[in-house]
Write a protein that holds these residues in place. Structure first.
Motif, PDB file in Angstrom:
ATOM      1  N   LYS A   1       0.794  -1.166   0.122  1.00  0.00           N
ATOM      2  CA  LYS A   1       0.127  -0.012   0.053  1.00  0.00           C
ATOM      3  C   LYS A   1       0.939   1.400   0.183  1.00  0.00           C
ATOM      4  O   LYS A   1       0.332   2.485   0.096  1.00  0.00           O
ATOM      5  CB  LYS A   1      -1.024  -0.080   1.125  1.00  0.00           C
ATOM      6  CG  LYS A   1      -1.937  -1.112   1.375  1.00  0.00           C
ATOM      7  CD  LYS A   1      -2.658  -1.006   2.517  1.00  0.00           C
ATOM      8  CE  LYS A   1      -3.781  -2.190   2.518  1.00  0.00           C
ATOM      9  NZ  LYS A   1      -4.692  -2.111   3.655  1.00  0.00           N
ATOM     10  N   GLY A   2       2.159   1.036   0.089  1.00  0.00           N
ATOM     11  CA  GLY A   2       3.030   2.096  -0.216  1.00  0.00           C
ATOM     12  C   GLY A   2       3.403   2.743   1.310  1.00  0.00           C
ATOM     13  O   GLY A   2       3.699   4.151   1.417  1.00  0.00           O
ATOM     14  N   ALA A   3       3.160   2.075   2.249  1.00  0.00           N
ATOM     15  CA  ALA A   3       3.377   2.620   3.528  1.00  0.00           C
ATOM     16  C   ALA A   3       4.538   1.804   4.261  1.00  0.00           C
ATOM     17  O   ALA A   3       4.993   0.641   3.888  1.00  0.00           O
ATOM     18  CB  ALA A   3       2.169   2.491   4.394  1.00  0.00           C
ATOM     19  N   PHE A   4       4.920   2.444   5.302  1.00  0.00           N
ATOM     20  CA  PHE A   4       6.176   1.747   6.126  1.00  0.00           C
ATOM     21  C   PHE A   4       6.171   2.193   7.729  1.00  0.00           C
ATOM     22  O   PHE A   4       5.541   3.361   8.076  1.00  0.00           O
ATOM     23  CB  PHE A   4       7.407   1.980   5.363  1.00  0.00           C
ATOM     24  CG  PHE A   4       8.073   3.319   5.519  1.00  0.00           C
ATOM     25  CD1 PHE A   4       8.773   3.830   6.844  1.00  0.00           C
ATOM     26  CD2 PHE A   4       7.719   4.286   4.559  1.00  0.00           C
ATOM     27  CE1 PHE A   4       9.149   5.068   6.808  1.00  0.00           C
ATOM     28  CE2 PHE A   4       8.188   5.493   4.880  1.00  0.00           C
ATOM     29  CZ  PHE A   4       8.636   5.958   5.903  1.00  0.00           C
ATOM     30  N   THR A   5       6.630   1.431   8.423  1.00  0.00           N
ATOM     31  CA  THR A   5       6.810   1.610   9.753  1.00  0.00           C
ATOM     32  C   THR A   5       8.276   1.462  10.152  1.00  0.00           C
ATOM     33  O   THR A   5       8.665  -0.004  10.094  1.00  0.00           O
ATOM     34  CB  THR A   5       5.921   1.328  10.702  1.00  0.00           C
ATOM     35  OG1 THR A   5       4.545   1.772  10.381  1.00  0.00           O
ATOM     36  CG2 THR A   5       5.991   1.579  12.152  1.00  0.00           C
TER      37      THR A   5
END
Length: 350
Positions: free
Chosen positions: A93-97
């Motif tokens: 989804k194009g997210a990161f942590t």
């Protein structure tokens, strides 16, 4: 026919306009970076979250000084704590942590957590962070309302010389002409020269030009460009002023064949030298004729001639054999036992 075209043309224009409007897509949202806390001390930890990035993108996170989200990282990566950076890959989804340690950058704050792509098109985003206990200094003053634009095509001048053929760093001069389109002079502008190789993102370095470009004037600028030692292949040189890319220039660098030739010669000469040294050692260690035990080694001919009997030498004429010695007889003739003086003489028969 003319009436028919006049009736159809407005409809076609309307259809094309509608199709163009329908074909336009909304601008992609800008990547966003947020932090779990706005302030942290050295040795602490902060959680970095991001969204609206492209899926499966490799990113690099750095803490940089002398930077703001509006002006970006002014000093380039030289203003960042590069050794303590962290890499992260976005999800579907194009997210990161990702958690990263808080370290002090090499220059004073204001500081940001700088997130940028590693490969492909350069995309970046910054989030403000306060590094507790780290000094703070004012940002360099901007050059007023001056706006620089490239007026002519950029080009790379110069050659690298013979040493580049043996792996020395290739170097050129990026030459371009800029004009000041603003209302204020631009003094000692700082440009950023980026070097990209293949699919990797450009590596940016600052280059300052000493001089002033007055409003409505133009100036010819030369900036040095140098690659790493042994570099070869297709490179893309980019020129940026502020946050705007002014020009891009391809650069094809030949392979340093001298290095390849050196290794080929090394692989041939070293084994030959080792072989020669080994043969010299063996030759010195081998025993010589006449040196082993004080006795001379028989020659190969001696063994061959020893197989044949030596002819017995007859006594010389007029010289009687010495007493106690016997005359050597020929192998095919045996003399009579009687002395020669008592032997009857024979005469020819009729």
């Amino acid at each position: 026919m003319a009436v028919l075209l006049a009736a159809i043309l407005p409809a076609l224009l309307l259809t094309a306009t509608g199709a163009g409007a329908a074909g336009r897509t909304a601008a992609e949202p800008e990547p966003v970076v947020t932090l779990s806390q706005k302030e942290a001390g050295k040795g602490g930890e902060v959680t970095v979250r991001g969204k609206e990035w492209h899926p499966g993108t490799l990113l690099m996170m750095l803490i940089c000084g002398q930077s703001t989200p509006a002006r970006g990282v002014i000093g380039g990566t030289n203003s960042c704590a590069n050794a303590q950076g962290r890499a992260v890959t976005t999800d579907d989804k194009g997210a990161f942590t990702r958690k990263m340690p808080v370290t002090e950058p090499p220059v004073p704050c204001p500081c940001v957590v700088h997130v940028a792509t590693v490969t492909g098109e350069q995309v970046l985003a910054d989030a403000v962070i306060v590094v507790a206990g780290h000094p703070v200094a004012a940002l360099p003053r901007e050059t007023g309302d001056g706006r620089l634009a490239v007026l002519a095509a950029t080009r790379l001048e110069g050659d690298s010389g013979l040493l580049t053929w043996f792996g020395a760093p290739p170097s050129r001069r990026l030459v371009f002409t800029v004009g000041n389109l603003g209302s204020a002079p631009v003094k000692d502008p700082v440009f950023r020269v980026g070097t990209a190789h293949g699919v990797y993102a450009a590596q940016w370095e600052e280059r300052q030009w000493r001089g002033t470009v007055e409003p409505g004037r133009k100036a010819r600028i030369e900036l040095p460009v140098e690659l790493t030692a042994g570099a070869h292949g297709d490179y893309q040189i980019s020129l940026k002023y502020g946050t705007k890319v002014l020009a891009e220039q391809p650069w094809g660098v030949g392979r340093p064949w001298g290095v390849t030739l050196f290794w080929i010669l090394l692989c041939l000469v070293v084994p030959a030298a080792v072989f020669r040294i080994g043969m010299a050692i063996v030759d010195r260690a081998r025993p010589r004729p006449g040196r082993a035990g004080g006795r001379r080694r028989p020659s190969p001919r001696a063994g061959v001639t020893a197989r044949f009997p030596k002819p017995r030498s007859a006594p010389s004429a007029g010289k009687a054999p010495s007493p106690g010695t016997t005359a050597a007889a020929l192998p095919w003739f045996t003399p009579d036992s009687a002395p020669s003086e008592h032997r009857p003489t024979t005469k020819g028969h009729s």
